[in-house]
Design a protein around this motif. Structure first.
Motif, mmCIF file in Angstrom:
data_model
loop_
_atom_site.group_PDB
_atom_site.id
_atom_site.type_symbol
_atom_site.label_atom_id
_atom_site.label_comp_id
_atom_site.label_asym_id
_atom_site.label_seq_id
_atom_site.Cartn_x
_atom_site.Cartn_y
_atom_site.Cartn_z
ATOM 1 N N ASN A 95 1.077 -1.179 -0.530
ATOM 2 C CA ASN A 95 0.007 0.274 -0.114
ATOM 3 C C ASN A 95 0.785 1.084 -0.188
ATOM 4 O O ASN A 95 0.014 2.534 -0.887
ATOM 5 C CB ASN A 95 -0.699 -0.195 1.340
ATOM 6 N N ALA A 96 1.669 1.263 0.894
ATOM 7 C CA ALA A 96 2.490 3.096 0.974
ATOM 8 C C ALA A 96 3.389 2.376 -0.820
ATOM 9 O O ALA A 96 3.932 4.096 -0.935
ATOM 10 C CB ALA A 96 3.958 2.040 1.405
ATOM 11 N N LEU A 97 3.662 1.797 -1.132
ATOM 12 C CA LEU A 97 4.625 1.474 -2.804
ATOM 13 C C LEU A 97 3.411 1.752 -3.488
ATOM 14 O O LEU A 97 4.040 3.502 -4.401
ATOM 15 C CB LEU A 97 5.208 0.260 -2.953
ATOM 16 N N ALA A 98 2.635 1.810 -3.577
ATOM 17 C CA ALA A 98 1.489 2.509 -4.742
ATOM 18 C C ALA A 98 1.324 3.634 -4.480
ATOM 19 O O ALA A 98 1.216 3.990 -5.134
ATOM 20 C CB ALA A 98 0.011 1.494 -4.351
ATOM 21 N N GLY A 99 1.208 4.256 -2.932
ATOM 22 C CA GLY A 99 0.674 5.211 -2.806
ATOM 23 C C GLY A 99 2.134 6.019 -3.689
ATOM 24 O O GLY A 99 1.797 6.944 -4.102
ATOM 25 N N ARG A 100 3.301 5.579 -3.267
ATOM 26 C CA ARG A 100 4.426 6.551 -4.351
ATOM 27 C C ARG A 100 4.533 6.316 -6.071
ATOM 28 O O ARG A 100 4.927 7.336 -6.446
ATOM 29 C CB ARG A 100 5.447 5.701 -3.480
#
Length: 668
Positions: A350-355
């Motif tokens: 989820n954190a990577l997708a946000g980036r």
């Protein structure tokens, strides 16, 4: 079909003896219930209006040659006459069976077919058609001297009003099938289920990698999965694993021919019409937990900051550990637990997708945050509720990793360089998903329209600069009444995304390379991409570009038909939902303006209906196309996005039309 030159050029000129020479074009007919038509010409923004008396019996969907007898002016639209019917559409029209003695007709109630069609009474009866039934009919001819079109039945759909009848009627209207022929089902049933040692040859084994799927709660086919493994160097190995449909569906087989013809699955309000038979889409190719599945994968090494360190593409075998729905994944994002591999994977991804999403937006990607309305139906197909579908982080998580896989595959094929250890090579023919630049004139109209609300857009409305101007306008107006109107106009300026062998990039996503690789169960172009990848990973020679382009055009056309059918099914259910609300009043906003009417979306359901201009009694209104407004002679102005009050006047189920009445004294 006769060959003709590109529609971007004059097809020819029509000379009347002693009169002016008129330019001619090839185009598609869009018919109205009043009998006049519009001819849509590829590569031209303006259509050609043709009076009913000058259509030469052309019908909806036909390809015609049209002579333009009057060019567009400030006050009048382009007008012409049909010179020749080049090809009948072959489309199915849906109507009601009617017998009179030894003769029979299909009575039309369609908004795009104003003429009844004569059929052979004996043939109709032999097919089981009875008076009052809904049927599908194809026009064979309409010669001069014939009082009406003459055709033949292609399907008997059932009695009007029954839910299955109406849904099948929509599919018939768009020439879409609603069942598989027995030979296709039998061919699918005969595909071996066992995974052999030969099947595993040259596949990477990811069965020990921690893997899971995230799909809607009611999904039956799971064609994508994610694997997640932390690495010793602090990075992550993340796999995007896609069902290997191409392993089971071989080129030229009965299942392949049917899938190619369908092009895509179709999602009506109450049912899915799959591209593949059930054994494939729900069993063999569905990445169900606890089962070994053959896949085609893109595997990445990604840093915690979202940097792609390396990537690999190839065939694999996986075993999914978990099956999550979006709500379950969202709960893990909003209320994370302290431990567990699944929780760690969801949190990191989820954190990577946000980036990834922020990087796309910074590059100029345009995200239209339009409300998606869903119709809830009961067990009989009756609409009982209309609600807004809300996308959250769990949806975006999957979306961003699918986007990453799609663009990685496209870039791999399109660019020179070393990948997977193969030697440098030139780009080969491929299936790209492309999205052209927006219409500059329409963006200039958006700029003028926004200025009326006090917003300023820059002068650079071409290329990537335009995307930034659109994004800035939408960001600054978000949460305000005019936001929806700005979105609508910006969307109308956008080109349609299509499949093509000529890579022009994807404007909306701001990707120089993009394809569809991640949904082969429901999209045939994805299977085409898998096959091409398999060839090119083996350093095979390039595919035939011309043949591939023809397949791209076919796939784009099928996708458009499916989208039209899906919208028609939603519209039908929305009109059905509004039938018991005739006479009720609602607040809404103006969602569209034309020279014949004002379209209004009511709150909170966003159900759209039309207020005919001729029925606004207080004044005579004229359409200002550039500023998207109606201006009355007494000075009253209605603009796109304005809030108004309406009364539901009529709900025409057969034609899927809603008529609203403007309550002027309460207009806001």
């Amino acid at each position: 079909m006769k060959k003709h030159k590109s529609n971007r050029q004059y097809y020819g000129r029509r000379r009347r003896p002693g009169k002016k020479v008129f330019p001619e074009f090839i185009g598609k007919v869009q018919m109205t219930r009043e009998g006049f038509i519009f001819v849509l010409i590829e590569g031209q923004e303006d259509d050609v209006f043709v009076k009913a008396s000058k259509t030469r019996n052309a019908l909806d969907g036909d390809t015609v040659r049209v002579a333009v007898t009057r060019e567009k002016s400030e006050s009048k639209r382009r007008e012409g006459e049909v010179v020749e019917i080049i090809e009948r559409s072959g489309r199915s029209f849906v109507g009601i069976m009617h017998f009179v003695g030894a003769q029979a007709w299909v009575l039309m109630q369609s908004k795009s077919m104003p003429y009844d069609i004569e059929v052979d009474a004996d043939e109709a009866a032999a097919m089981g058609a009875k008076a009052g039934m809904k049927v599908g009919v194809v026009v064979d001819r309409w010669n001069r001297g014939d009082s009406c079109p003459i055709g033949h039945l292609v399907d008997v759909l059932g009695m009007p009003g029954e839910n299955d009848t109406e849904m099948h009627a929509i599919l018939a209207e768009f020439n879409l099938p609603y069942r598989f022929e027995p030979e296709v089902e039998n061919a699918a049933d005969n595909i071996p289920e066992e995974i052999t040692k030969a099947d595993l040859k040259e596949r990477r084994d990811f069965r020990d990698a921690f893997t899971f799927t995230i799909d809607p709660a009611d999904a039956k086919d799971f064609d994508d999965a994610l694997s997640f493994e932390p690495l010793d160097n602090g990075n992550y190995e993340i796999g995007v694993h896609i069902a290997d449909v191409s392993h089971y569906v071989l080129p030229g087989s009965a299942v392949d021919k049917e899938a190619r013809e369908r092009g895509t699955s179709v999602y009506l309000v109450d049912r899915t019409i799959p591209m593949l038979p059930e054994k494939l889409c729900n069993k063999l190719c569905s990445l169900r937990p606890g089962e070994d599945k053959l896949t085609f994968s893109t595997v990445f090494e990604i840093s915690p900051k979202g940097e792609i360190k390396s990537s690999w593409i190839g065939r694999t075998i996986i075993r999914s550990d978990h099956r999550l729905d979006y709500d379950q994944a969202q709960q893990m994002i909003e209320n994370p637990s302290d431990e567990g591999r699944l929780q760690e994977a969801i949190t990191v991804l989820n954190a990577l997708a946000g980036r990834f999403k922020k990087k796309r937006q910074k590059a100029g990607a345009i995200d239209f945050d339009r409300p998606e309305m869903k119709v809830e139906v009961d067990e009989n197909g009756k609409p009982v509720n209309v609600y807004q579908k809300v996308s959250k982080e769990a949806n975006w998580l999957i979306e961003e990793f699918m986007l990453l896989a799609n663009r990685t595959v496209a870039e791999f094929v399109a660019t020179e360089g070393k990948m997977n250890g193969s030697a440098s090579r030139k780009a080969k023919a491929f299936v790209y998903r492309v999205h052209d630049i927006p219409d500059v004139i329409k963006l200039m109209n958006l700029k003028a329209f926004a200025k009326g609300f006090g917003y300023k857009m820059g002068d650079k409305l071409e290329g990537r600069a335009a995307a930034k101007e659109i994004g800035s306008l939408l960001d600054s107006s978000k949460g305000k009444p005019e936001y929806g109107a700005f979105q609508d106009i910006a969307l109308r300026a956008m080109a349609k995304a299509v499949y093509s062998t000529d890579n022009i990039g994807h404007y909306g996503l701001s990707f120089p390379f993009y394809t569809h690789f991640t949904s082969p169960i429901r999209r045939y172009p994805d299977t085409m991409v898998h096959r091409l990848l398999s060839q090119y990973l083996a350093d095979s020679k390039t595919a035939d570009k011309d043949a591939l382009e023809a397949e791209c055009q076919h796939a784009s056309a099928r996708e458009q038909l499916a989208a039209d059918a899906e919208r028609a099914s939603v519209k039908y259910k929305l009109v059905e939902f509004m039938q018991d609300k005739i006479g009720q009043e609602f607040t809404g906003h103006i969602s569209g303006i034309t020279e014949w009417g004002m379209y209004v979306e009511i709150e909170p359901t966003h159900i759209e209906g039309m207020v005919p201009l001729r029925e606004i009694k207080s004044d005579f209104y004229e359409f200002d196309e550039k500023l998207y407004r109606l201006k009355g002679r007494k000075g009253k102005i209605y603009r796109l996005g304005d809030q108004v009050r309406i009364r539901v006047k009529d709900a025409q189920l057969e034609q899927r039309l809603l008529d609203y009445e403007l309550i002027e004294e309460q207009a806001l």
